[in-house]
Write a protein that holds these residues in place. Structure first.
Motif, PDB file in Angstrom:
ATOM      1  N   GLY A 259      31.572  30.939  47.374  1.00  0.00           N
ATOM      2  CA  GLY A 259      32.912  30.667  46.832  1.00  0.00           C
ATOM      3  C   GLY A 259      33.433  32.446  46.692  1.00  0.00           C
ATOM      4  O   GLY A 259      32.783  33.316  47.152  1.00  0.00           O
ATOM      5  N   ALA A 260      34.195  32.696  45.725  1.00  0.00           N
ATOM      6  CA  ALA A 260      34.782  33.762  45.219  1.00  0.00           C
ATOM      7  C   ALA A 260      35.378  33.784  43.780  1.00  0.00           C
ATOM      8  O   ALA A 260      36.092  32.749  43.422  1.00  0.00           O
ATOM      9  N   ILE A 261      35.505  35.108  43.058  1.00  0.00           N
ATOM     10  CA  ILE A 261      36.070  35.247  41.947  1.00  0.00           C
ATOM     11  C   ILE A 261      36.824  36.436  42.031  1.00  0.00           C
ATOM     12  O   ILE A 261      36.298  37.390  42.595  1.00  0.00           O
ATOM     13  N   VAL A 262      38.171  36.451  41.618  1.00  0.00           N
ATOM     14  CA  VAL A 262      39.072  37.741  41.353  1.00  0.00           C
ATOM     15  C   VAL A 262      39.353  37.697  40.051  1.00  0.00           C
ATOM     16  O   VAL A 262      40.030  36.738  39.561  1.00  0.00           O
ATOM     17  N   ALA A 263      39.345  39.053  39.422  1.00  0.00           N
ATOM     18  CA  ALA A 263      39.910  38.994  38.147  1.00  0.00           C
ATOM     19  C   ALA A 263      40.543  40.310  38.096  1.00  0.00           C
ATOM     20  O   ALA A 263      40.432  41.239  38.509  1.00  0.00           O
ATOM     21  N   MET A 264      42.226  40.265  37.563  1.00  0.00           N
ATOM     22  CA  MET A 264      42.826  41.409  37.834  1.00  0.00           C
ATOM     23  C   MET A 264      43.926  41.305  36.626  1.00  0.00           C
ATOM     24  O   MET A 264      43.813  40.462  35.930  1.00  0.00           O
ATOM     25  N   ASP A 265      43.999  42.507  36.119  1.00  0.00           N
ATOM     26  CA  ASP A 265      45.045  42.817  35.237  1.00  0.00           C
ATOM     27  C   ASP A 265      46.308  42.626  35.893  1.00  0.00           C
ATOM     28  O   ASP A 265      47.060  43.662  36.615  1.00  0.00           O
ATOM     29  N   PRO A 266      47.149  41.655  35.459  1.00  0.00           N
ATOM     30  CA  PRO A 266      48.462  41.290  36.197  1.00  0.00           C
ATOM     31  C   PRO A 266      49.543  42.258  35.676  1.00  0.00           C
ATOM     32  O   PRO A 266      50.732  42.435  36.157  1.00  0.00           O
ATOM     33  N   ARG A 267      49.299  43.164  34.590  1.00  0.00           N
ATOM     34  CA  ARG A 267      50.116  44.010  34.254  1.00  0.00           C
ATOM     35  C   ARG A 267      50.330  45.227  35.109  1.00  0.00           C
ATOM     36  O   ARG A 267      51.438  45.785  35.196  1.00  0.00           O
ATOM     37  N   ASN A 268      49.149  45.499  35.852  1.00  0.00           N
ATOM     38  CA  ASN A 268      49.390  46.840  36.455  1.00  0.00           C
ATOM     39  C   ASN A 268      48.682  46.622  37.910  1.00  0.00           C
ATOM     40  O   ASN A 268      48.490  47.537  38.773  1.00  0.00           O
ATOM     41  N   GLY A 269      47.925  45.284  38.321  1.00  0.00           N
ATOM     42  CA  GLY A 269      47.439  45.139  39.548  1.00  0.00           C
ATOM     43  C   GLY A 269      45.824  45.599  39.415  1.00  0.00           C
ATOM     44  O   GLY A 269      45.261  45.487  40.673  1.00  0.00           O
ATOM     45  N   GLU A 270      45.357  46.124  38.548  1.00  0.00           N
ATOM     46  CA  GLU A 270      43.903  46.609  38.653  1.00  0.00           C
ATOM     47  C   GLU A 270      43.137  45.514  38.617  1.00  0.00           C
ATOM     48  O   GLU A 270      43.002  44.515  37.904  1.00  0.00           O
ATOM     49  N   ILE A 271      42.020  45.636  39.552  1.00  0.00           N
ATOM     50  CA  ILE A 271      41.146  44.649  39.896  1.00  0.00           C
ATOM     51  C   ILE A 271      39.929  44.946  38.887  1.00  0.00           C
ATOM     52  O   ILE A 271      39.217  46.111  39.031  1.00  0.00           O
ATOM     53  N   LEU A 272      39.640  44.090  38.091  1.00  0.00           N
ATOM     54  CA  LEU A 272      38.604  44.268  37.068  1.00  0.00           C
ATOM     55  C   LEU A 272      37.179  43.701  37.618  1.00  0.00           C
ATOM     56  O   LEU A 272      36.201  44.225  37.278  1.00  0.00           O
ATOM     57  N   ALA A 454      45.664  34.701  42.648  1.00  0.00           N
ATOM     58  CA  ALA A 454      45.564  35.376  41.159  1.00  0.00           C
ATOM     59  C   ALA A 454      46.962  36.253  41.157  1.00  0.00           C
ATOM     60  O   ALA A 454      47.333  36.358  40.127  1.00  0.00           O
ATOM     61  N   ARG A 455      47.319  36.713  41.953  1.00  0.00           N
ATOM     62  CA  ARG A 455      48.637  37.632  42.067  1.00  0.00           C
ATOM     63  C   ARG A 455      49.779  36.728  41.684  1.00  0.00           C
ATOM     64  O   ARG A 455      50.351  37.139  40.859  1.00  0.00           O
ATOM     65  N   ALA A 456      50.049  35.668  42.257  1.00  0.00           N
ATOM     66  CA  ALA A 456      51.019  34.747  42.205  1.00  0.00           C
ATOM     67  C   ALA A 456      51.133  34.092  40.908  1.00  0.00           C
ATOM     68  O   ALA A 456      52.232  34.169  39.920  1.00  0.00           O
ATOM     69  N   ILE A 457      49.949  33.396  40.365  1.00  0.00           N
ATOM     70  CA  ILE A 457      49.942  33.158  38.933  1.00  0.00           C
ATOM     71  C   ILE A 457      50.007  33.839  38.049  1.00  0.00           C
ATOM     72  O   ILE A 457      50.962  33.657  36.957  1.00  0.00           O
ATOM     73  N   GLY A 458      49.573  35.262  38.214  1.00  0.00           N
ATOM     74  CA  GLY A 458      49.641  36.180  37.127  1.00  0.00           C
ATOM     75  C   GLY A 458      51.020  36.697  36.896  1.00  0.00           C
ATOM     76  O   GLY A 458      51.535  36.931  35.799  1.00  0.00           O
ATOM     77  N   ALA A 459      51.712  36.576  37.957  1.00  0.00           N
ATOM     78  CA  ALA A 459      53.157  36.830  38.069  1.00  0.00           C
ATOM     79  C   ALA A 459      54.125  36.030  37.269  1.00  0.00           C
ATOM     80  O   ALA A 459      54.771  36.271  36.408  1.00  0.00           O
ATOM     81  N   ILE A 460      53.891  34.874  37.558  1.00  0.00           N
ATOM     82  CA  ILE A 460      54.530  33.576  36.797  1.00  0.00           C
ATOM     83  C   ILE A 460      54.253  33.734  35.426  1.00  0.00           C
ATOM     84  O   ILE A 460      55.187  33.423  34.602  1.00  0.00           O
ATOM     85  N   GLY A 464      57.521  36.776  35.736  1.00  0.00           N
ATOM     86  CA  GLY A 464      58.109  37.315  37.341  1.00  0.00           C
ATOM     87  C   GLY A 464      57.574  38.513  37.744  1.00  0.00           C
ATOM     88  O   GLY A 464      58.119  39.120  38.703  1.00  0.00           O
ATOM     89  N   MET A 465      56.562  39.228  36.807  1.00  0.00           N
ATOM     90  CA  MET A 465      56.306  40.681  37.171  1.00  0.00           C
ATOM     91  C   MET A 465      55.345  40.443  38.347  1.00  0.00           C
ATOM     92  O   MET A 465      54.224  40.332  37.974  1.00  0.00           O
ATOM     93  N   ASN A 565      52.273  36.872  29.083  1.00  0.00           N
ATOM     94  CA  ASN A 565      52.065  38.222  29.354  1.00  0.00           C
ATOM     95  C   ASN A 565      50.650  38.426  29.227  1.00  0.00           C
ATOM     96  O   ASN A 565      50.323  39.192  28.407  1.00  0.00           O
ATOM     97  N   PRO A 566      49.875  37.915  30.206  1.00  0.00           N
ATOM     98  CA  PRO A 566      48.421  37.906  30.216  1.00  0.00           C
ATOM     99  C   PRO A 566      47.822  39.290  30.474  1.00  0.00           C
ATOM    100  O   PRO A 566      48.482  40.275  31.040  1.00  0.00           O
ATOM    101  N   GLU A 567      46.868  39.505  29.908  1.00  0.00           N
ATOM    102  CA  GLU A 567      46.031  40.756  30.023  1.00  0.00           C
ATOM    103  C   GLU A 567      45.008  40.561  31.291  1.00  0.00           C
ATOM    104  O   GLU A 567      44.768  41.681  31.782  1.00  0.00           O
ATOM    105  N   ILE A 568      44.824  39.333  31.654  1.00  0.00           N
ATOM    106  CA  ILE A 568      43.740  39.162  32.702  1.00  0.00           C
ATOM    107  C   ILE A 568      43.924  37.790  33.293  1.00  0.00           C
ATOM    108  O   ILE A 568      44.396  36.875  32.604  1.00  0.00           O
TER     109      ILE A 568
END
Length: 655
Positions: A259-272, A454-460, A464-465, A565-568
């Protein structure tokens, strides 16, 4: 008659004189041409016979995490090479050379023939990272094999056990096919370049500039004097946005599961953090991968070279219901919708089951909030019917599904978001309303990647960012890499009331009320959505031998902290995991590691002083044994460490 003197004809005598004169003129011209006209060229050739250029290979730049800890390093080694600036017959020495370097003689001869058309100043790299006995062979055969030499090269040292392999990528010798492409036209055969991942995407930054040294050689090609040296220029270091501690936690959480895991900061797009399984060892490519190893990797059914975080296109299952909920509420449909779930419903003459029928129960009366945290299929079947495929596709596309995210990694795929226009364009067929029902629960033709989810759910969750994900620190890639054709951030309007309802419902998913109660994190505002997606139809499973065990459903989960407004944001794909709660447990481990690290960081107040004052209130037993507790309070001064040591010093195996 025999005694009479014979005279030579004046015409013949004149002709002979002119011929002799012509010969002398040709010789004189040739002498002038050699000594005057082409003197520089022949002097240069003579100099080349006397002076040898030996390359000095530049080390590639190190790759660091966001805190400057080493992920990829270099180690010194020796490389054996053939210098082609002498008049020796290299093919005649191939047998002896191959024997001493433990190579196949045919491969050596083929390599010599392959380089025959190249300029002679370019050496042939025979073998990288040679052993001590092979180095001794070269040194002891300087007289017999003056064309054989060694140089110091800096080879890549990657983390062990395939840690972070898909994100980092690997290096290899530039191929003939690559040299015909515009991007690689200024490179030479034998150059080591990035082949995948960050190594490929940022090759221009990481790759240094080779130097050279000039040495005088005798008639037998042996070095007798060194003249001058042009030092190599090392490649630049590249700092990634990845947090090494979080990456370690993600790797451990996924373990040996595919499988796969992606952890991202949805405030700026940084892949953690980014993990893909199964993995491979990029250290096998740092020198030169064998044909057998390459064939094994390419033909493996589990596709270990595939970065599933950005290249696995799979049905998202019920995680898609967050997109559906957003579309339904923004269109003013879902707020007042109430559906009775009796375990299924009929649409367009076909009966569609809800997932709870497998547990012999039903959801009963369902509103939008309950539909999210209990993942009621019947509710979203009904919502899909009311919305229609084009409105669903509009919102899904708005949040980045069916298109590349623009992440700075090579070979990202776009996924699929179906619509009436999509089906007509690709299949020359009309869209049938019954197909929309399956799309409503993330099945049918919908295909996404973990990074897209990750990007879509993080934006919602961020109101909406929508941001463009990236793995390299912006200070490193600006001006060196052409920006992706995706804006850095896009604001998608979401009504605040709708946003609150959706995120509160997501917070109930990892709770006793929701589908991932076992992933609950005490004291952490953890929200998300589970998903279970079929890999093949139930009909095909029934027809195939061992279909149930062979074609298990994929488990998905996308989680955030905090809920708004999540951090991750963490997206987990657990192939064959069947139930989303198992993917949720994996995500919970990553989120917990992130929160615990944040809580270990010193506060801004503590940075200014060794001591910090805090206030506290507490209950204590009343004196005299009274039943009622007493409320007490006070102020305290506590010592605070100046600086906390990082959890990891470097990537595993690179210390």
């Amino acid at each position: 008659m025999f005694g009479r003197d014979e005279k030579v004809s004046p015409v013949r005598l004149t002709a002979v004189q002119y011929i002799v004169l012509g010969i002398f003129l040709v010789l004189a011209y040739g002498l002038w041409r050699l000594q005057v006209m082409q003197s520089d060229m022949y002097a240069s050739l003579a100099e080349k016979n006397r002076v040898r250029n030996v390359p000095i290979l530049a080390p590639r730049g190190k790759i660091l995490d966001r805190e400057g800890r080493i992920i990829v390093d270099n180690y010194p080694s020796f490389t054996a090479l053939l210098l082609r600036d002498s008049s020796r017959d290299l093919s005649a020495d191939a047998d002896l050379i191959s024997q001493g370097l433990h190579l196949d003689a045919k491969d050596v001869k083929d390599r010599i023939r392959h380089f025959a058309s190249m300029p002679q100043y370019q050496p042939i790299y025979l073998k990288d990272d040679i052993t001590p006995d092979e180095l001794a062979f070269v040194e002891s055969h300087r007289n017999e094999l003056p064309e054989l030499d060694t140089i110091v090269a800096h080879r890549r040292l990657y983390p062990r056990n395939g840690f972070m392999a898909h994100l980092i990528g690997y290096v290899g010798e530039v191929s003939e096919e690559m040299l015909n492409q515009p991007r690689w036209e200024f490179y030479n055969p034998g150059d080591v370049v990035g082949k995948s991942g960050v190594e490929l995407e940022y090759n221009q930054i990481l790759m240094g500039k080779n130097g050279s040294r000039r040495a005088v050689v005798n008639s037998r090609g042996r070095e007798v004097e060194r003249l001058d040296e042009t030092p190599a220029e090392s490649g630049r270091q590249l700092k990634l946005t990845v947090d090494l501690d979080l990456q370690i936690a993600a790797e451990q959480a996924l373990g040996d599961k595919n499988g796969a895991i992606v952890a991202m900061d949805p405030r700026n797009g940084e892949i953690l953090a980014m993990v893909s399984r199964p993995t491979f060892d990029p250290n096998d490519f740092a020198v030169r991968v064998s044909r057998d190893q390459w064939s094994k990797l390419v033909n493996d059914d589990d596709h270990p070279l595939l970065n599933k975080a950005i290249q696995a296109q799979l049905a998202p299952g019920s995680t898609f219901k967050i997109i559906m909920a957003t579309a339904g509420m923004q269109e003013g449909i879902a707020q007042d919708m109430h559906v009775i779930c009796n375990g299924g419903a009929t649409f367009y003459g076909r009966y569609f089951k809800c997932w709870v029928t497998a547990e012999h129960r039903s959801h009963g009366l369902v509103d939008i909030s309950k539909a999210i945290y209990q993942s009621c299929d019947v509710f979203f079947y009904t919502l899909a019917e009311k919305l229609g495929i084009d409105r669903i596709a509009k919102y899904a596309t708005m949040f980045g599904l069916g298109q590349k995210t623009g992440i700075d990694l090579p070979q990202e795929v776009s996924g699929v978001m179906p619509s009436e226009e999509w089906k007509l364009r690709n299949f020359k067929q009309k869209w049938y309303a019954g197909e929309t029902i399956s799309v409503g629960i993330g099945q049918g033709a919908v295909a996404v990647t973990p990074i897209q989810l990750a990007r879509a759910i993080g934006a919602i969750s961020s109101g909406g960012m929508l941001v463009r994900p990236h793995v390299a620190s912006p200070s490193d890639y600006q001006g060196n890499v052409v920006p992706a054709n995706v804006p850095e951030r896009t604001q998608i309007p979401i009504d605040p009331n709708n946003w609150t309802i959706i995120t509160d419902a997501m917070a109930n998913v990892p709770s006793p009320l929701g589908t991932a109660g076992s992933a609950h994190l005490q004291g952490i505002d953890f929200a998300g959505k589970t998903g279970s997606a079929q890999t093949v139809s139930n009909a095909l499973k029934a027809k195939t031998a061992n279909g149930k065990s062979k074609y298990k459903d994929n488990a998905w989960f996308v989680g955030v902290t905090p809920r708004r407004n999540p951090e991750i944001v963490v997206a987990v794909l657990f192939e064959g995991g069947e139930h989303g709660q198992f993917a949720a447990r994996i995500a919970a481990q990553v989120v917990k590691a992130y929160v615990e690290k944040q809580r270990r960081q010193p506060t801004k107040v503590a940075e200014k002083s060794k001591k910090v004052e805090i206030g506290a209130v507490w209950n204590s037993e009343s004196p005299g044994g009274e039943d009622q507790d007493r409320l007490q309070g006070g102020h305290f001064s506590i010592d605070v460490a100046k600086q906390r040591l990082p959890l990891a010093v470097a990537a595993p195996g690179v210390q």
